[in-house]
Design a protein around this motif. Sequence first.
Motif, mmCIF file in Angstrom:
data_model
loop_
_atom_site.group_PDB
_atom_site.id
_atom_site.type_symbol
_atom_site.label_atom_id
_atom_site.label_comp_id
_atom_site.label_asym_id
_atom_site.label_seq_id
_atom_site.Cartn_x
_atom_site.Cartn_y
_atom_site.Cartn_z
ATOM 1 N N ALA A 56 13.462 12.065 32.438
ATOM 2 C CA ALA A 56 12.603 11.479 33.470
ATOM 3 C C ALA A 56 13.373 10.460 34.302
ATOM 4 N N SER A 57 14.193 9.645 33.633
ATOM 5 C CA SER A 57 14.975 8.626 34.350
ATOM 6 C C SER A 57 15.924 9.264 35.352
ATOM 7 N N HIS A 58 16.578 10.350 34.942
ATOM 8 C CA HIS A 58 17.509 11.018 35.852
ATOM 9 C C HIS A 58 16.762 11.639 37.040
ATOM 10 N N THR A 59 15.544 12.115 36.796
ATOM 11 C CA THR A 59 14.723 12.641 37.892
ATOM 12 C C THR A 59 14.390 11.535 38.887
ATOM 13 N N TYR A 60 13.973 10.372 38.359
ATOM 14 C CA TYR A 60 13.621 9.253 39.234
ATOM 15 C C TYR A 60 14.838 8.770 40.027
ATOM 16 N N VAL A 61 15.982 8.698 39.357
ATOM 17 C CA VAL A 61 17.201 8.255 40.038
ATOM 18 C C VAL A 61 17.583 9.251 41.138
ATOM 19 N N GLY A 62 17.414 10.545 40.843
ATOM 20 C CA GLY A 62 17.681 11.561 41.865
ATOM 21 C C GLY A 62 16.826 11.350 43.102
ATOM 22 N N GLY A 63 15.561 10.992 42.894
ATOM 23 C CA GLY A 63 14.666 10.710 44.021
ATOM 24 C C GLY A 63 15.121 9.514 44.830
ATOM 25 N N THR A 66 17.315 -7.595 33.004
ATOM 26 C CA THR A 66 16.656 -7.784 34.306
ATOM 27 C C THR A 66 16.786 -9.225 34.792
ATOM 28 N N GLU A 67 16.767 -10.177 33.847
ATOM 29 C CA GLU A 67 16.904 -11.572 34.268
ATOM 30 C C GLU A 67 18.335 -11.938 34.651
ATOM 31 N N SER A 68 19.288 -11.075 34.312
ATOM 32 C CA SER A 68 20.680 -11.345 34.699
ATOM 33 C C SER A 68 20.985 -10.829 36.103
ATOM 34 N N ILE A 69 20.045 -10.079 36.687
ATOM 35 C CA ILE A 69 20.237 -9.570 38.044
ATOM 36 C C ILE A 69 19.959 -10.689 39.043
ATOM 37 N N SER A 70 20.859 -10.887 39.973
ATOM 38 C CA SER A 70 20.660 -11.897 41.020
ATOM 39 C C SER A 70 19.356 -11.633 41.750
ATOM 40 N N PRO A 90 13.630 3.357 31.154
ATOM 41 C CA PRO A 90 13.866 2.471 30.010
ATOM 42 C C PRO A 90 15.341 2.383 29.632
ATOM 43 N N LEU A 91 15.655 1.339 28.863
ATOM 44 C CA LEU A 91 16.990 1.168 28.309
ATOM 45 C C LEU A 91 16.949 1.491 26.817
ATOM 46 N N PRO A 92 18.107 1.808 26.217
ATOM 47 C CA PRO A 92 18.130 2.059 24.770
ATOM 48 C C PRO A 92 17.597 0.854 23.987
ATOM 49 N N ALA A 93 17.098 1.112 22.797
ATOM 50 C CA ALA A 93 16.410 0.075 22.004
ATOM 51 C C ALA A 93 17.298 -1.129 21.686
ATOM 52 N N VAL A 144 21.497 4.307 32.106
ATOM 53 C CA VAL A 144 22.083 4.366 30.772
ATOM 54 C C VAL A 144 21.415 5.493 29.989
ATOM 55 N N GLY A 145 22.232 6.382 29.425
ATOM 56 C CA GLY A 145 21.705 7.452 28.578
ATOM 57 C C GLY A 145 21.289 8.692 29.353
ATOM 58 N N ASP A 146 20.613 9.596 28.658
ATOM 59 C CA ASP A 146 20.308 10.923 29.205
ATOM 60 C C ASP A 146 18.814 11.216 29.295
ATOM 61 N N ASP A 147 17.998 10.173 29.450
ATOM 62 C CA ASP A 147 16.558 10.396 29.564
ATOM 63 C C ASP A 147 16.247 11.245 30.797
#
Length: 290
Positions: free
Chosen positions: A45-52, A110-114, A99-102, A40-43
């Motif tokens: 660092a997050s996009h770098t981690y997802v790319g990895g 996270t608790e909704s994930i099976s 992270p997720l937006p505020a 979610v969003g354009d962070d």
Amino acid sequence: MATIIDGRKISSDIKVEIKAEVDALKNKGKRAPHLAIIIVGDDGASHTYVGGKIKACAAVGFEYTLMQFAESISEEKLLKHVHNMNTDEDIDGFIVQLPLPAHISVDRVTESISSEKDVDGFANENFGSITSNYPLLMPATPLGVMELLKRYEIETEGKNCVIVGASRLVGAPLALMLSKEGNATVTLCNKHTENLASHTKQADILVSAVGLPGLITKDMVKEGAVVIDVGTTRVKDDTKKTGFKLSGDVVYDDVAPLASFITPVPGGVGPMTIASLMINTLRAAQKNLL
């Protein structure tokens, strides 16, 4: 001088092992494991981690689905997408990149994930299983740390392990894993701990997972200690093309001559988090593909 614990090499070894298991599944007529990633969003660092993570999926032969949403997505809409992932039989595991937006509750998402698809190992059921005789999907970063200790044949049984940083993502689960699986004596320090150095200097194995560059100095480390630096912080550096460098919690150049083993930043624990994600996805898939 300390032996450098090479997370990149161990991560690469694990990917080769996982690819062999994926090939074996395919040879039996089974499908490849499938990991889904929600971001979610354009962070940056997050996009770098997802790319990895996507790169790792390709390396081991996993299928993957990437779902990208604007920062303005409502919590309810995001939870609907999580529900869809939970019920999609072709998805073995999925993560919601933090992270997720505020305006979105991390705990609620996270608790909704099976728990069966929670390959980050964040859900309460998976977290709680650390202390059972039948552990489920383990938190990814602590699992990576445990894997490094095993593969470098670093003894944990009976050792004094001190963890600085008591977060639910790293410090708290790692303390349980070192105690349960590693038979270690564990001290878990947090921001309220007084005279931190008095604890860290007793450590045979010292883990720092705070995200505060320069926190662990040489006067806080016992000679011959194993030093595991989980902290990873982006620090401004105009000499780098990216404009930043990654810095750990440990003052590496000062501490390395004292330690017996040490993880660098980058290249230590970081690659192992992604390797652990691949391990968990394979485990989740193997249950589905029986």
